[in-house]
Design a protein around this motif. Structure first.
Motif, PDB file in Angstrom:
ATOM      1  N   PHE A  24      71.970  52.241  60.132  1.00 46.35           N
ATOM      2  CA  PHE A  24      71.648  51.294  61.204  1.00 46.35           C
ATOM      3  C   PHE A  24      72.943  50.788  61.821  1.00 46.35           C
ATOM      4  CE2 PHE A  24      70.412  46.893  62.616  1.00 46.35           C
ATOM      5  CZ  PHE A  24      69.562  47.289  63.637  1.00 46.35           C
ATOM      6  N   ASN A  25      73.049  50.893  63.147  1.00 45.58           N
ATOM      7  CA  ASN A  25      74.216  50.412  63.887  1.00 45.58           C
ATOM      8  C   ASN A  25      73.811  49.157  64.648  1.00 45.58           C
ATOM      9  OD1 ASN A  25      76.163  52.799  63.491  1.00 45.58           O
ATOM     10  ND2 ASN A  25      74.287  53.775  64.205  1.00 45.58           N
ATOM     11  N   TYR A  26      74.515  48.082  64.364  1.00 42.70           N
ATOM     12  CA  TYR A  26      74.091  46.764  64.845  1.00 42.70           C
ATOM     13  C   TYR A  26      75.156  46.158  65.751  1.00 42.70           C
ATOM     14  CZ  TYR A  26      72.428  41.900  64.523  1.00 42.70           C
ATOM     15  OH  TYR A  26      71.972  40.640  64.802  1.00 42.70           O
ATOM     16  N   ARG A  27      74.789  45.924  67.008  1.00 42.95           N
ATOM     17  CA  ARG A  27      75.742  45.331  67.955  1.00 42.95           C
ATOM     18  C   ARG A  27      75.888  43.835  67.692  1.00 42.95           C
ATOM     19  NH1 ARG A  27      77.536  46.930  72.879  1.00 42.95           N
ATOM     20  NH2 ARG A  27      75.915  48.540  73.032  1.00 42.95           N
ATOM     21  N   ARG A  28      77.139  43.374  67.586  1.00 42.20           N
ATOM     22  CA  ARG A  28      77.427  41.956  67.402  1.00 42.20           C
ATOM     23  C   ARG A  28      78.024  41.416  68.691  1.00 42.20           C
ATOM     24  NH1 ARG A  28      75.566  38.801  63.593  1.00 42.20           N
ATOM     25  NH2 ARG A  28      77.538  37.695  63.366  1.00 42.20           N
ATOM     26  N   ARG A  29      77.476  40.311  69.165  1.00 41.85           N
ATOM     27  CA  ARG A  29      77.992  39.685  70.375  1.00 41.85           C
ATOM     28  C   ARG A  29      77.824  38.177  70.286  1.00 41.85           C
ATOM     29  NH1 ARG A  29      73.949  37.964  73.587  1.00 41.85           N
ATOM     30  NH2 ARG A  29      71.851  38.799  73.238  1.00 41.85           N
ATOM     31  N   GLU A  30      78.672  37.479  70.987  1.00 47.53           N
ATOM     32  CA  GLU A  30      78.606  36.023  71.010  1.00 47.53           C
ATOM     33  C   GLU A  30      77.319  35.566  71.692  1.00 47.53           C
ATOM     34  OE1 GLU A  30      81.305  32.196  72.530  1.00 47.53           O
ATOM     35  OE2 GLU A  30      81.980  34.263  72.855  1.00 47.53           O
ATOM     36  N   GLY A  31      76.656  34.576  71.082  1.00 43.83           N
ATOM     37  CA  GLY A  31      75.440  34.039  71.660  1.00 43.83           C
ATOM     38  C   GLY A  31      74.170  34.743  71.237  1.00 43.83           C
ATOM     39  N   SER A  32      74.283  35.771  70.387  1.00 46.58           N
ATOM     40  CA  SER A  32      73.085  36.470  69.927  1.00 46.58           C
ATOM     41  C   SER A  32      72.276  35.566  69.001  1.00 46.58           C
ATOM     42  CB  SER A  32      73.463  37.757  69.196  1.00 46.58           C
ATOM     43  OG  SER A  32      74.161  37.464  68.002  1.00 46.58           O
ATOM     44  N   LEU A  33      71.002  35.910  68.796  1.00 45.59           N
ATOM     45  CA  LEU A  33      70.129  35.083  67.964  1.00 45.59           C
ATOM     46  C   LEU A  33      70.659  34.972  66.544  1.00 45.59           C
ATOM     47  CD1 LEU A  33      67.523  33.490  67.562  1.00 45.59           C
ATOM     48  CD2 LEU A  33      66.342  35.658  67.123  1.00 45.59           C
ATOM     49  N   LEU A  91      74.355  48.953  56.801  1.00 44.25           N
ATOM     50  CA  LEU A  91      74.530  48.650  58.227  1.00 44.25           C
ATOM     51  C   LEU A  91      75.995  48.758  58.641  1.00 44.25           C
ATOM     52  CD1 LEU A  91      73.070  45.529  60.043  1.00 44.25           C
ATOM     53  CD2 LEU A  91      75.538  45.799  59.891  1.00 44.25           C
ATOM     54  N   ARG A  92      76.191  49.191  59.879  1.00 46.19           N
ATOM     55  CA  ARG A  92      77.528  49.194  60.491  1.00 46.19           C
ATOM     56  C   ARG A  92      77.487  48.331  61.749  1.00 46.19           C
ATOM     57  NH1 ARG A  92      77.908  54.139  61.280  1.00 46.19           N
ATOM     58  NH2 ARG A  92      79.176  54.736  59.467  1.00 46.19           N
ATOM     59  N   ALA A  93      78.346  47.313  61.814  1.00 45.54           N
ATOM     60  CA  ALA A  93      78.407  46.440  62.986  1.00 45.54           C
ATOM     61  C   ALA A  93      79.415  46.986  63.989  1.00 45.54           C
ATOM     62  CB  ALA A  93      78.803  45.030  62.568  1.00 45.54           C
ATOM     63  N   PHE A  94      79.105  46.803  65.279  1.00 45.50           N
ATOM     64  CA  PHE A  94      80.027  47.202  66.342  1.00 45.50           C
ATOM     65  C   PHE A  94      79.912  46.190  67.474  1.00 45.50           C
ATOM     66  CE2 PHE A  94      76.005  49.035  67.549  1.00 45.50           C
ATOM     67  CZ  PHE A  94      75.985  49.016  68.935  1.00 45.50           C
ATOM     68  N   GLY A  95      80.796  46.301  68.444  1.00 42.32           N
ATOM     69  CA  GLY A  95      80.804  45.339  69.545  1.00 42.32           C
ATOM     70  C   GLY A  95      81.908  44.322  69.340  1.00 42.32           C
ATOM     71  N   ASP A  96      81.551  43.031  69.289  1.00 43.42           N
ATOM     72  CA  ASP A  96      82.545  41.984  69.091  1.00 43.42           C
ATOM     73  C   ASP A  96      83.142  42.010  67.688  1.00 43.42           C
ATOM     74  OD1 ASP A  96      82.022  41.187  71.632  1.00 43.42           O
ATOM     75  OD2 ASP A  96      80.948  39.351  71.115  1.00 43.42           O
ATOM     76  N   GLU A  97      82.421  42.593  66.745  1.00 45.54           N
ATOM     77  CA  GLU A  97      82.887  42.675  65.361  1.00 45.54           C
ATOM     78  C   GLU A  97      82.672  44.094  64.847  1.00 45.54           C
ATOM     79  OE1 GLU A  97      80.786  39.773  63.041  1.00 45.54           O
ATOM     80  OE2 GLU A  97      80.865  38.287  64.650  1.00 45.54           O
ATOM     81  N   GLU A  98      83.524  44.500  63.918  1.00 44.83           N
ATOM     82  CA  GLU A  98      83.386  45.819  63.313  1.00 44.83           C
ATOM     83  C   GLU A  98      83.506  45.690  61.800  1.00 44.83           C
ATOM     84  OE1 GLU A  98      86.083  48.629  64.971  1.00 44.83           O
ATOM     85  OE2 GLU A  98      85.312  48.435  67.021  1.00 44.83           O
TER      86      GLU A  98
END
Length: 251
Positions: A103-112, A27-34
């Protein structure tokens, strides 16, 4: 977001090995975190200390039906997939991980996922998981304890490095900037209306703008040091390290 080749590669793996019940990938995270996440195993005991399987994994329907599907009675929403992987593996099913970032996974504050891992429900989920899969945890207790000990040791080493960095570089830098800030404020205050009468107006105005710009730059740097991501993220680590030092000193 899945890469276009994910399903093709996952289906090929499932078709090629009937013993595999689910397929995951890196997995690769993007958004608030990378960051990138590249687990190597999805068996026991690895799954007991970390969910190493994607939520978006491809699964055999018959295997999911055979174990009763997702648990609908968990105390807090979140980590249902982890519970499912543990159940499948405990029942003798096997998973596989494609060694590719698909898989590219968006990270954001308040996510489940953020709430379930860092929120108040985390301990409830952990307690429920250990109780439900107690047989597996008992069978691999030594492995789990050794892994947790290694994680704790790594945490303490990391905190020691952080504390050294704060003491040797960050705090002196903040002190220096504060001194510069105080000096600039004093110099700005010394430019009085009376002094302006005997000065070249254009030169005085330029000097004021210069001092104000420098003052703003130093103020911004001090603020950046105190509100940097590294400072905020390592807050829990510093607290845990301080607790450990107090415990060690009390012995």
């Amino acid at each position: 977001r899945l890469e276009p080749t994910y399903f093709e590669k996952a289906v090929r793996l499932l078709d090629g090995d009937p013993a595999v019940a689910f397929v995951s990938c890196w997995l690769r995270a993007f958004g608030d975190e990378e960051w990138e996440w590249k687990p190597e195993r999805c068996d026991l005991p690895a799954l007991l200390w970390e969910d190493t399987v994607l939520t978006a994994s491809l699964m055999r329907r018959e295997a999911i039906v055979a174990v009763g599907g997702y648990d609908t009675e968990m105390p807090v929403q979140g980590a249902e997939d982890w519970d499912l992987w543990l159940t499948l593996v405990a029942r003798g099913y096997r998973g596989a991980i494609l060694r590719e970032v698909l898989f590219n996974y968006r990270r954001r504050e308040g996510s489940l996922s953020t709430v379930s891992w860092n929120g108040s429900g985390h301990l409830s989920l952990a307690s429920y998981r250990v109780a439900k899969h107690a047989e597996s945890y008992r069978a691999y207790l030594i492995d789990v304890l050794l892994h947790q000990d290694a994680e704790t040791s790594a945490l303490l080493r990391q905190n020691d490095e952080i504390e050294r960095y704060i003491a040797s570089e960050l705090e002196p830098a903040v002190a220096l900037r504060r001194e510069e800030l105080a000096a600039l404020q004093s110099r700005l205050a010394s430019i009085t209306p009376k002094a302006m009468e005997h000065a070249n107006p254009s030169q005085a105005a330029a000097r004021i703008r210069e001092l104000e710009a420098a003052l703003g730059a130093v103020s911004a740097e001090v603020t950046a040091l105190r509100t940097s991501a590294s400072w905020r993220i390592t807050g829990p680590l510093r607290e845990a390290y301080g607790w450990w030092l107090r415990r060690r000193g009390a012995r």
